[in-house]
Scaffold this active site. Structure first.
Site, PDB file in Angstrom:
ATOM      1  CD1 TRP A  21       2.353 -43.494  11.397  1.00 28.72           C
ATOM      2  CD2 TRP A  21       0.254 -42.834  10.997  1.00 28.72           C
ATOM      3  NE1 TRP A  21       1.747 -43.240  12.615  1.00 28.72           N
ATOM      4  CE2 TRP A  21       0.466 -42.835  12.403  1.00 28.72           C
ATOM      5  CE3 TRP A  21      -0.999 -42.458  10.515  1.00 28.72           C
ATOM      6  CZ2 TRP A  21      -0.527 -42.472  13.312  1.00 28.72           C
ATOM      7  CZ3 TRP A  21      -1.986 -42.099  11.425  1.00 28.72           C
ATOM      8  CH2 TRP A  21      -1.747 -42.098  12.800  1.00 28.72           C
ATOM      9  CG  ASP A  52       2.721 -37.426   3.208  1.00 25.06           C
ATOM     10  OD1 ASP A  52       2.985 -36.206   3.131  1.00 25.06           O
ATOM     11  OD2 ASP A  52       2.179 -37.950   4.199  1.00 25.06           O
ATOM     12  CE1 TYR A  57       2.657 -39.705  10.316  1.00 17.18           C
ATOM     13  CE2 TYR A  57       3.538 -39.972   8.120  1.00 17.18           C
ATOM     14  CZ  TYR A  57       2.571 -39.489   8.964  1.00 17.18           C
ATOM     15  OH  TYR A  57       1.516 -38.772   8.444  1.00 17.18           O
ATOM     16  CB  CYS A 208     -10.900 -45.680   5.994  1.00 20.99           C
ATOM     17  SG  CYS A 208     -11.797 -45.070   7.442  1.00 20.99           S
ATOM     18  NE  ARG A 209      -8.328 -44.558  10.851  1.00 24.36           N
ATOM     19  CZ  ARG A 209      -9.176 -43.612  10.442  1.00 24.36           C
ATOM     20  NH1 ARG A 209      -8.872 -42.818   9.438  1.00 24.36           N
ATOM     21  NH2 ARG A 209     -10.350 -43.475  11.034  1.00 24.36           N
TER      22      ARG A 209
END
Length: 326
Positions: A21, A52, A57, A208-209
């Protein structure tokens, strides 16, 4: 990098999946394409063989950069490419769900072109579209299988009931739910359901970002367009709670001579029902750190200590629901 059989498929994949992403730049403050390609190549050198991505994105950018990286790499070999479908956007970057057969057929051809491949290994519906019958979506995906454009069918962000509905229309090979030390809703129903039905899983947001990298101090000011500006976890009161938990997790990771990021990814891999964990990386150094997840284990005692840390420090937990598109 450790490899694992991916559910009921014939794929042997790295336990850590390279998430891209950030490669698209959108909602991550931009991205340097040359640095992204170096990062992808470093991941491949270290034994990552699972990448992935998704069209949304960067609105095609992430897939294009991966395609260029694969071209420069020169040998696809056992590299497994997973991408997605079912989201569309307008010129103002407003995103909405659309898993109609017509949209899927359009998207797969665009993704194949951008990635520079003849076949996509894992093709996932990015978010459930309740305006389109799941049967119609599944039939469209099965037609893509029959034509050789995709190998396996996956779902992302689907509930147990929605997966069950899809299973009535055809095979589902994988599920991609949000999952990390701080976001564990999938443990209640999704992971057990997938285990029972032989469905492989890719837990996304493994770090988690960035919270679980240990790099934040709590004084960060995120740039305009960075999704963490909208993430409730990064609002002052909650941010402090999560950072206290990260500090405690750092001490636990130090017992293994590991970074908190490596500990967090290893924790995820050891959870029942999780096949692989997705971790993004902006630089080769970050991907090198993520590679430190292999060939060691966290004790059951320390797994329990993770739960104690969360209970002690996080008084108002919150999930990743803010990311859901219309």
């Amino acid at each position: 990098m450790e490899k694992v059989r991916f559910g009921q498929t014939d794929l042997e994949v790295s336990i850590v999946v390279l998430g891209t992403w950030v490669t698209g730049g959108w909602l991550w403050g931009g991205a340097d394409d040359k640095e992204s390609i170096k990062t992808i190549h470093r991941a491949l050198e270290l034994g990552f063989n699972f990448i992935d991505t998704a069209p949304v994105y960067g609105f095609g950018k992430s897939e294009k950069v991966i395609g260029q990286a694969l071209k420069e790499w020169g040998n696809r070999g056992d590299i497994v490419i997973a991408t997605k479908c079912g989201l569309e956007w307008d010129e103002k970057e407003n995103v909405r769900r659309n898993s109609s057969p017509q949209r899927i057929q359009y998207e797969v051809d665009q993704s194949l072109k951008r990635l520079g491949v003849d076949c996509i290994d894992l093709y996932q519906v990015h978010w459930p579209d309740t305006q389109t019958p799941f049967e119609a979506t599944m039939q469209a995906l099965q037609k893509l299988q029959e034509s050789g454009k995709i190998r396996y069918i996956g779902l992302s962000n689907f509930s147990k009931e929605q997966i069950s509905a899809c299973l009535q229309a055809g095979p589902v090979h994988s599920l991609q739910p949000p999952y990390n030390i701080f976001e564990r809703e999938a443990e209640k129903e999704l992971l057990p359901f997938c285990m029972e039905n032989g469905i492989a899983t890719l837990g996304y947001g493994g770090l988690c970002r960035g919270l679980l990298t240990g790099k934040f101090t709590g004084d960060e000011q995120f740039a305009k367009g960075d999704l963490r500006r909208f993430d409730p976890k990064f609002k002052p009161d909650r941010f402090k709670q999560y950072l206290k938990a990260v500090d405690a997790l750092k001490k636990l990771a130090a017992k293994y001579d590991k970074t908190v990021a490596q500990f967090a990814l290893r924790w995820a891999i050891q959870q029942p029902g999780l096949t692989t964990v997705i971790a993004g990386a902006r630089t080769p150094r970050q991907v090198e750190d993520n590679a430190g997840v292999s060939d060691w284990r966290i004790t059951e005692e320390d797994i329990r200590k993770v739960d104690e840390i969360l209970e002690k420090h996080i008084k108002t937990p919150v999930g990743p629901q803010f990311m859901a598109p219309r």
